[in-house]
Write a protein that holds these residues in place. Sequence first.
Motif, PDB file in Angstrom:
ATOM      1  N   LEU A 147      -3.972 -19.903   7.080  1.00 52.24           N
ATOM      2  CA  LEU A 147      -3.458 -18.663   6.882  1.00 52.24           C
ATOM      3  C   LEU A 147      -4.302 -18.187   6.219  1.00 52.24           C
ATOM      4  O   LEU A 147      -4.026 -18.148   4.825  1.00 52.24           O
ATOM      5  N   LEU A 148      -4.843 -17.069   5.945  1.00 56.08           N
ATOM      6  CA  LEU A 148      -5.931 -16.652   5.283  1.00 56.08           C
ATOM      7  C   LEU A 148      -4.496 -15.751   5.375  1.00 56.08           C
ATOM      8  O   LEU A 148      -3.937 -14.925   5.297  1.00 56.08           O
ATOM      9  N   VAL A 149      -4.994 -15.221   3.407  1.00 50.75           N
ATOM     10  CA  VAL A 149      -3.862 -14.531   2.895  1.00 50.75           C
ATOM     11  C   VAL A 149      -4.336 -13.281   2.231  1.00 50.75           C
ATOM     12  O   VAL A 149      -5.100 -13.704   0.948  1.00 50.75           O
ATOM     13  N   ASN A 150      -4.423 -12.267   2.102  1.00 47.45           N
ATOM     14  CA  ASN A 150      -5.007 -11.273   1.462  1.00 47.45           C
ATOM     15  C   ASN A 150      -3.881 -10.570   1.077  1.00 47.45           C
ATOM     16  O   ASN A 150      -2.873 -10.182   1.578  1.00 47.45           O
ATOM     17  N   LEU A 151      -4.354  -9.290   0.368  1.00 47.69           N
ATOM     18  CA  LEU A 151      -2.733  -8.516  -0.570  1.00 47.69           C
ATOM     19  C   LEU A 151      -2.094  -7.905   0.016  1.00 47.69           C
ATOM     20  O   LEU A 151      -0.998  -8.046   0.084  1.00 47.69           O
ATOM     21  N   GLY A 152      -2.765  -6.709   1.488  1.00 48.47           N
ATOM     22  CA  GLY A 152      -2.071  -5.920   2.499  1.00 48.47           C
ATOM     23  C   GLY A 152      -1.835  -4.564   1.996  1.00 48.47           C
ATOM     24  O   GLY A 152      -3.080  -3.886   1.109  1.00 48.47           O
ATOM     25  N   SER A 153      -1.939  -3.501   2.805  1.00 45.66           N
ATOM     26  CA  SER A 153      -1.767  -2.376   2.930  1.00 45.66           C
ATOM     27  C   SER A 153      -0.742  -1.946   3.432  1.00 45.66           C
ATOM     28  O   SER A 153      -0.078  -1.918   4.562  1.00 45.66           O
ATOM     29  N   PRO A 154      -0.594  -0.119   3.049  1.00 47.36           N
ATOM     30  CA  PRO A 154       0.457   0.725   3.542  1.00 47.36           C
ATOM     31  C   PRO A 154      -0.357   0.838   4.744  1.00 47.36           C
ATOM     32  O   PRO A 154      -1.320   0.442   5.792  1.00 47.36           O
ATOM     33  N   ASP A 155       0.860   1.111   6.091  1.00 44.64           N
ATOM     34  CA  ASP A 155       0.581   0.943   7.323  1.00 44.64           C
ATOM     35  C   ASP A 155      -0.571   2.169   8.216  1.00 44.64           C
ATOM     36  O   ASP A 155      -0.981   2.194   9.282  1.00 44.64           O
ATOM     37  N   SER A 156       0.145   3.630   7.740  1.00 48.46           N
ATOM     38  CA  SER A 156      -0.792   4.830   7.676  1.00 48.46           C
ATOM     39  C   SER A 156      -0.582   5.305   6.159  1.00 48.46           C
ATOM     40  O   SER A 156      -0.503   4.178   5.457  1.00 48.46           O
ATOM     41  N   THR A 157      -1.345   6.552   6.836  1.00 52.21           N
ATOM     42  CA  THR A 157      -1.788   6.967   4.808  1.00 52.21           C
ATOM     43  C   THR A 157      -0.634   7.463   5.107  1.00 52.21           C
ATOM     44  O   THR A 157      -0.484   8.480   3.673  1.00 52.21           O
ATOM     45  N   ASP A 158       0.891   7.751   5.555  1.00 51.29           N
ATOM     46  CA  ASP A 158       1.660   9.632   5.247  1.00 51.29           C
ATOM     47  C   ASP A 158       2.319   8.051   4.029  1.00 51.29           C
ATOM     48  O   ASP A 158       2.279   7.122   4.283  1.00 51.29           O
ATOM     49  N   PRO A 159       2.931   9.408   3.445  1.00 56.97           N
ATOM     50  CA  PRO A 159       3.709   9.229   1.415  1.00 56.97           C
ATOM     51  C   PRO A 159       4.985   8.284   2.504  1.00 56.97           C
ATOM     52  O   PRO A 159       5.270   6.912   1.461  1.00 56.97           O
ATOM     53  N   LYS A 160       5.826   7.757   3.210  1.00 54.30           N
ATOM     54  CA  LYS A 160       6.403   7.134   4.094  1.00 54.30           C
ATOM     55  C   LYS A 160       5.879   6.161   3.913  1.00 54.30           C
ATOM     56  O   LYS A 160       6.619   5.027   3.112  1.00 54.30           O
ATOM     57  N   ASP A 161       4.810   5.674   4.773  1.00 49.71           N
ATOM     58  CA  ASP A 161       4.671   4.313   4.674  1.00 49.71           C
ATOM     59  C   ASP A 161       3.852   3.583   3.301  1.00 49.71           C
ATOM     60  O   ASP A 161       3.907   2.477   3.308  1.00 49.71           O
ATOM     61  N   VAL A 162       3.337   4.655   2.947  1.00 51.30           N
ATOM     62  CA  VAL A 162       2.865   4.545   1.522  1.00 51.30           C
ATOM     63  C   VAL A 162       4.066   4.622   0.308  1.00 51.30           C
ATOM     64  O   VAL A 162       4.270   3.034  -0.493  1.00 51.30           O
ATOM     65  N   LYS A 163       5.047   4.358   0.267  1.00 50.27           N
ATOM     66  CA  LYS A 163       6.187   4.702   0.104  1.00 50.27           C
ATOM     67  C   LYS A 163       7.154   3.665   0.174  1.00 50.27           C
ATOM     68  O   LYS A 163       7.081   2.148  -0.978  1.00 50.27           O
ATOM     69  N   LYS A 164       6.988   3.153   1.270  1.00 51.56           N
ATOM     70  CA  LYS A 164       7.363   1.462   2.183  1.00 51.56           C
ATOM     71  C   LYS A 164       6.763   0.586   1.628  1.00 51.56           C
ATOM     72  O   LYS A 164       7.075  -0.465   1.086  1.00 51.56           O
ATOM     73  N   TYR A 165       4.856   0.792   1.348  1.00 55.84           N
ATOM     74  CA  TYR A 165       4.546  -0.816   1.265  1.00 55.84           C
ATOM     75  C   TYR A 165       4.461  -0.621  -0.874  1.00 55.84           C
ATOM     76  O   TYR A 165       4.658  -1.823  -0.898  1.00 55.84           O
ATOM     77  N   LEU A 166       4.608   0.544  -1.318  1.00 55.25           N
ATOM     78  CA  LEU A 166       4.956   0.259  -2.661  1.00 55.25           C
ATOM     79  C   LEU A 166       5.662   0.224  -3.298  1.00 55.25           C
ATOM     80  O   LEU A 166       5.916  -1.250  -3.950  1.00 55.25           O
ATOM     81  N   GLY A 167       6.661   0.205  -2.613  1.00 55.87           N
ATOM     82  CA  GLY A 167       8.194  -0.156  -2.719  1.00 55.87           C
ATOM     83  C   GLY A 167       7.998  -1.913  -2.147  1.00 55.87           C
ATOM     84  O   GLY A 167       8.902  -2.718  -3.231  1.00 55.87           O
ATOM     85  N   GLU A 168       7.477  -2.745  -1.616  1.00 53.24           N
ATOM     86  CA  GLU A 168       7.384  -4.139  -1.384  1.00 53.24           C
ATOM     87  C   GLU A 168       6.537  -4.631  -2.016  1.00 53.24           C
ATOM     88  O   GLU A 168       7.173  -5.921  -2.765  1.00 53.24           O
ATOM     89  N   PHE A 169       5.506  -4.445  -2.853  1.00 49.19           N
ATOM     90  CA  PHE A 169       4.689  -4.471  -3.537  1.00 49.19           C
ATOM     91  C   PHE A 169       5.353  -4.929  -5.027  1.00 49.19           C
ATOM     92  O   PHE A 169       5.103  -5.679  -5.240  1.00 49.19           O
ATOM     93  N   LEU A 170       5.933  -3.521  -5.609  1.00 50.21           N
ATOM     94  CA  LEU A 170       6.064  -3.748  -7.077  1.00 50.21           C
ATOM     95  C   LEU A 170       8.173  -3.841  -7.267  1.00 50.21           C
ATOM     96  O   LEU A 170       7.887  -4.249  -8.287  1.00 50.21           O
ATOM     97  N   MET A 171       8.177  -4.007  -6.092  1.00 52.96           N
ATOM     98  CA  MET A 171       9.862  -4.765  -6.690  1.00 52.96           C
ATOM     99  C   MET A 171       9.490  -6.219  -6.399  1.00 52.96           C
ATOM    100  O   MET A 171      10.455  -7.223  -6.927  1.00 52.96           O
ATOM    101  N   ASP A 172       8.416  -7.085  -5.958  1.00 52.70           N
ATOM    102  CA  ASP A 172       8.027  -8.728  -6.486  1.00 52.70           C
ATOM    103  C   ASP A 172       8.270  -8.352  -7.941  1.00 52.70           C
ATOM    104  O   ASP A 172       7.354  -8.444  -8.784  1.00 52.70           O
ATOM    105  N   GLU A 173       9.077 -10.103  -8.122  1.00 51.62           N
ATOM    106  CA  GLU A 173       9.168 -10.034  -8.932  1.00 51.62           C
ATOM    107  C   GLU A 173       8.077 -10.501  -9.974  1.00 51.62           C
ATOM    108  O   GLU A 173       7.881 -11.057 -11.525  1.00 51.62           O
ATOM    109  N   ARG A 174       6.732 -10.734  -9.463  1.00 46.81           N
ATOM    110  CA  ARG A 174       6.252 -11.533  -9.851  1.00 46.81           C
ATOM    111  C   ARG A 174       4.734 -10.268 -10.282  1.00 46.81           C
ATOM    112  O   ARG A 174       3.766 -10.814 -10.865  1.00 46.81           O
ATOM    113  N   VAL A 175       5.326  -9.624  -9.496  1.00 48.72           N
ATOM    114  CA  VAL A 175       3.991  -8.371 -10.367  1.00 48.72           C
ATOM    115  C   VAL A 175       4.693  -7.684 -11.132  1.00 48.72           C
ATOM    116  O   VAL A 175       3.950  -7.476 -12.127  1.00 48.72           O
TER     117      VAL A 175
END
Length: 344
Positions: free
Chosen positions: A6-34
């Motif tokens: 299993l190759l694992v990279n960082l990740g990305s929003p599903d699209s450039t829509d601000p709603k998708d970006v918000k969802k992605y940033l929420g998952e990313f920044l709520m990580d306790e190791r970030v």
Amino acid sequence: MSKGVLLVNLGSPDSTDPKDVKKYLGEFLMDERVIDVPYWARTLLVKGIILNTRPKKSAEAYQKIWWDEGSPLIVLSERLQSKIDKITSVPVAVAMRYGTPNILSGLQELHDKGVDEVLIFPLYPQFAMATTETILVLAEELRKEHFPEMKFTSVPAFYNHPDYIRTLANSISEELKGVDFEHLLFSYHGVPERHIRKSDITNSHCKIDGSCCKTSSTAHQFCYRHQCYETTRLVAEYLELKENTYSVSFQSRLGFDPWLQPYTDRTIERFGNQGMKKLAIVTPAFVSDCLETLEEIAMEGEEIFHEVGGKEFTVVPCLNDRHDWVNVLGRWIDEWAYQKPVEA
């Protein structure tokens, strides 16, 4: 046992829509190791402030670099997986730590192929708690919950592996062939200084004082700063770069806490103010081009350099799906599959 990767990279929003970006940033920044502060403080910062201000701006940045096929990071990771899968003896899947395809779906894909021994392969040359560690922790949680019969092995940081150094150095050499540059800047993703101290298994070595990274220690196994400087040293040695013609900086800081320095944007600005006209830059913390390389460096970095009098700004692409890089990863995977350790 049937093996798979299993190759694992960082990740990305599903699209450039601000709603998708918000969802992605929420998952990313709520990580306790970030953002490694107490949950209440992280929630207040991320959900109370960042997610109410940043998604629109980030969405505009993603729009600048988005490809017809989708997110460059996802597309390049999938191309890499497809090429490796064709030359290895075991199935290879790809996943993202944040967003889709996620680690659970990647493990499920391998499980459906009968795999019960998985090589977790974080696509990060240098170890950091906000990259490698968070992948391994989540993968183990998912294993216990969904695939208790699976056995995991993980690839250690390969920042100093001769194969990686050679491939990175060759990519730099090829890209800069015929380019008249005055300085080569190695720009790594930044992390807060406290992350370095938290990863110090000796609890005493990492002082970030300019000398600890050069002094031999078991702490270096998990010291992101040491590993960035060591990657740079080995590549410079391989390319026979002259002293003072290259240096290290750190990009993408967030918030007001001390992060690893010197900062890339201020370094670029300083070079221009000192009269430098031709700068080349490489980003070895990433193996796949992404927002941080395509927009922050190749666009914003170049703009900064031109604003302070710089003329030529050359960006070396990440390794992406280069033929030699694919072959290196394929060989490492087969060495693991046939019980030969992947060693630095």
